[in-house]
Design a protein around this motif. Structure first.
Motif, PDB file in Angstrom:
ATOM      1  N   ALA A 143      10.624  20.001 123.768  1.00 13.37           N
ATOM      2  CA  ALA A 143      10.108  18.654 123.544  1.00 13.37           C
ATOM      3  C   ALA A 143      10.027  17.883 124.864  1.00 13.37           C
ATOM      4  O   ALA A 143       9.025  17.210 125.140  1.00 13.37           O
ATOM      5  CB  ALA A 143      10.984  17.909 122.534  1.00 13.37           C
ATOM      6  N   LEU A 144      11.064  17.988 125.703  1.00 17.30           N
ATOM      7  CA  LEU A 144      11.051  17.289 126.992  1.00 17.30           C
ATOM      8  C   LEU A 144       9.952  17.817 127.906  1.00 17.30           C
ATOM      9  O   LEU A 144       9.248  17.046 128.561  1.00 17.30           O
ATOM     10  CB  LEU A 144      12.410  17.429 127.688  1.00 17.30           C
ATOM     11  N   GLU A 145       9.828  19.132 127.977  1.00 19.54           N
ATOM     12  CA  GLU A 145       8.806  19.712 128.852  1.00 19.54           C
ATOM     13  C   GLU A 145       7.410  19.275 128.425  1.00 19.54           C
ATOM     14  O   GLU A 145       6.575  18.925 129.255  1.00 19.54           O
ATOM     15  CB  GLU A 145       8.913  21.243 128.850  1.00 19.54           C
ATOM     16  N   MET A 146       7.156  19.294 127.121  1.00 14.65           N
ATOM     17  CA  MET A 146       5.825  18.922 126.637  1.00 14.65           C
ATOM     18  C   MET A 146       5.558  17.428 126.831  1.00 14.65           C
ATOM     19  O   MET A 146       4.441  17.028 127.143  1.00 14.65           O
ATOM     20  CB  MET A 146       5.667  19.313 125.162  1.00 14.65           C
ATOM     21  N   ALA A 147       6.592  16.599 126.679  1.00 14.15           N
ATOM     22  CA  ALA A 147       6.409  15.153 126.827  1.00 14.15           C
ATOM     23  C   ALA A 147       6.253  14.751 128.286  1.00 14.15           C
ATOM     24  O   ALA A 147       5.360  13.980 128.631  1.00 14.15           O
ATOM     25  CB  ALA A 147       7.590  14.402 126.206  1.00 14.15           C
ATOM     26  N   TYR A 148       7.112  15.293 129.155  1.00 13.92           N
ATOM     27  CA  TYR A 148       7.138  14.793 130.528  1.00 13.92           C
ATOM     28  C   TYR A 148       6.352  15.644 131.514  1.00 13.92           C
ATOM     29  O   TYR A 148       5.871  15.120 132.510  1.00 13.92           O
ATOM     30  CB  TYR A 148       8.588  14.599 130.985  1.00 13.92           C
ATOM     31  N   PHE A 149       6.217  16.927 131.259  1.00 10.32           N
ATOM     32  CA  PHE A 149       5.460  17.753 132.190  1.00 10.32           C
ATOM     33  C   PHE A 149       4.006  17.900 131.746  1.00 10.32           C
ATOM     34  O   PHE A 149       3.112  17.989 132.569  1.00 10.32           O
ATOM     35  CB  PHE A 149       6.105  19.130 132.367  1.00 10.32           C
ATOM     36  N   ASP A 150       3.788  17.933 130.426  1.00  9.67           N
ATOM     37  CA  ASP A 150       2.416  18.042 129.923  1.00  9.67           C
ATOM     38  C   ASP A 150       1.832  16.675 129.601  1.00  9.67           C
ATOM     39  O   ASP A 150       0.639  16.560 129.325  1.00  9.67           O
ATOM     40  CB  ASP A 150       2.363  18.927 128.667  1.00  9.67           C
ATOM     41  N   GLY A 151       2.656  15.620 129.584  1.00  7.67           N
ATOM     42  CA  GLY A 151       2.178  14.267 129.353  1.00  7.67           C
ATOM     43  C   GLY A 151       1.765  13.987 127.916  1.00  7.67           C
ATOM     44  O   GLY A 151       0.959  13.098 127.671  1.00  7.67           O
TER      45      GLY A 151
END
Length: 193
Positions: A143-151
């Motif tokens: 969830a963090l990777e998709m929210a913050y790295f993928d925007g």
């Protein structure tokens, strides 16, 4: 997130919903630094952050009647609006940059790559962050990777993961708290150790 004054802010929101300009001014004075701070962190540009802050409070004025205390705090609502508007601004900025005509290669431009020292420091920071991320439970890390790295927005995440919006928000919040603890106390160490 419940801050001191949250009840007062809720009361002000009730009055703003009725068109009370004084209540709106008091709410702005009490909360605008927080909203502006989020926009600054995301955008890294004061002028864009000021524009986002104004957009957020324009939306607050227009849609105060839709705010429901039982669904969340004023703080959470304002931070969500600030984050969403900031991400929209980032996306618009990226689109504008793609549409800019490329520089003529005949002109000699300085290298855009960082010097070896900066590259090494950035690589160390990435390694520390990745190690901390890898210690999180899979659902929180994803969830963090998709929210913050993928925007991706929370709604986009919920759609992609096939999970309820509240579940996605909880995973992000818990993941951020664990990540903060790990980075604050050092990866591999427990708080209080």
């Amino acid at each position: 997130m419940r801050l001191p004054g949250e009840n007062t802010w809720g009361d002000l929101m009730d009055r703003v919903a009725l068109g009370d300009e004084d209540a709106f001014a008091r709410l702005y004075d009490a909360t605008s630094r927080m909203v502006h701070g989020v926009a600054c962190r995301i955008l890294g540009n004061l002028a864009d952050a000021e524009e986002v802050t104004l957009d957020v409070y324009n939306q607050v004025w227009r849609s105060a009647r839709s705010f429901q205390r039982e669904r969340g705090s004023v703080t959470a609502w304002l931070l969500m609006l600030s984050r969403t508007r900031s991400l929209d601004k980032l996306r618009a900025r990226a689109t504008r940059q793609r549409n800019v005509e490329p520089i003529d290669p005949r002109f000699d431009a300085p290298s855009a790559t960082a010097n070896p020292e900066d590259q090494s420091a950035a690589a160390q920071q990435r390694a520390i962050l990745l190690a901390a991320l890898n210690r999180l439970p899979q659902e929180q890390r994803q969830a963090l990777e998709m929210a913050y790295f993928d925007g991706l927005s929370h709604s986009e995440l919920a759609d992609r993961l096939g999970e309820p919006l509240g579940t996605v928000k909880t995973r992000i919040r818990l993941g951020m708290m664990k990540l903060k603890d790990q980075l604050q106390f050092g990866v591999g160490q427990e708080a209080g150790a």
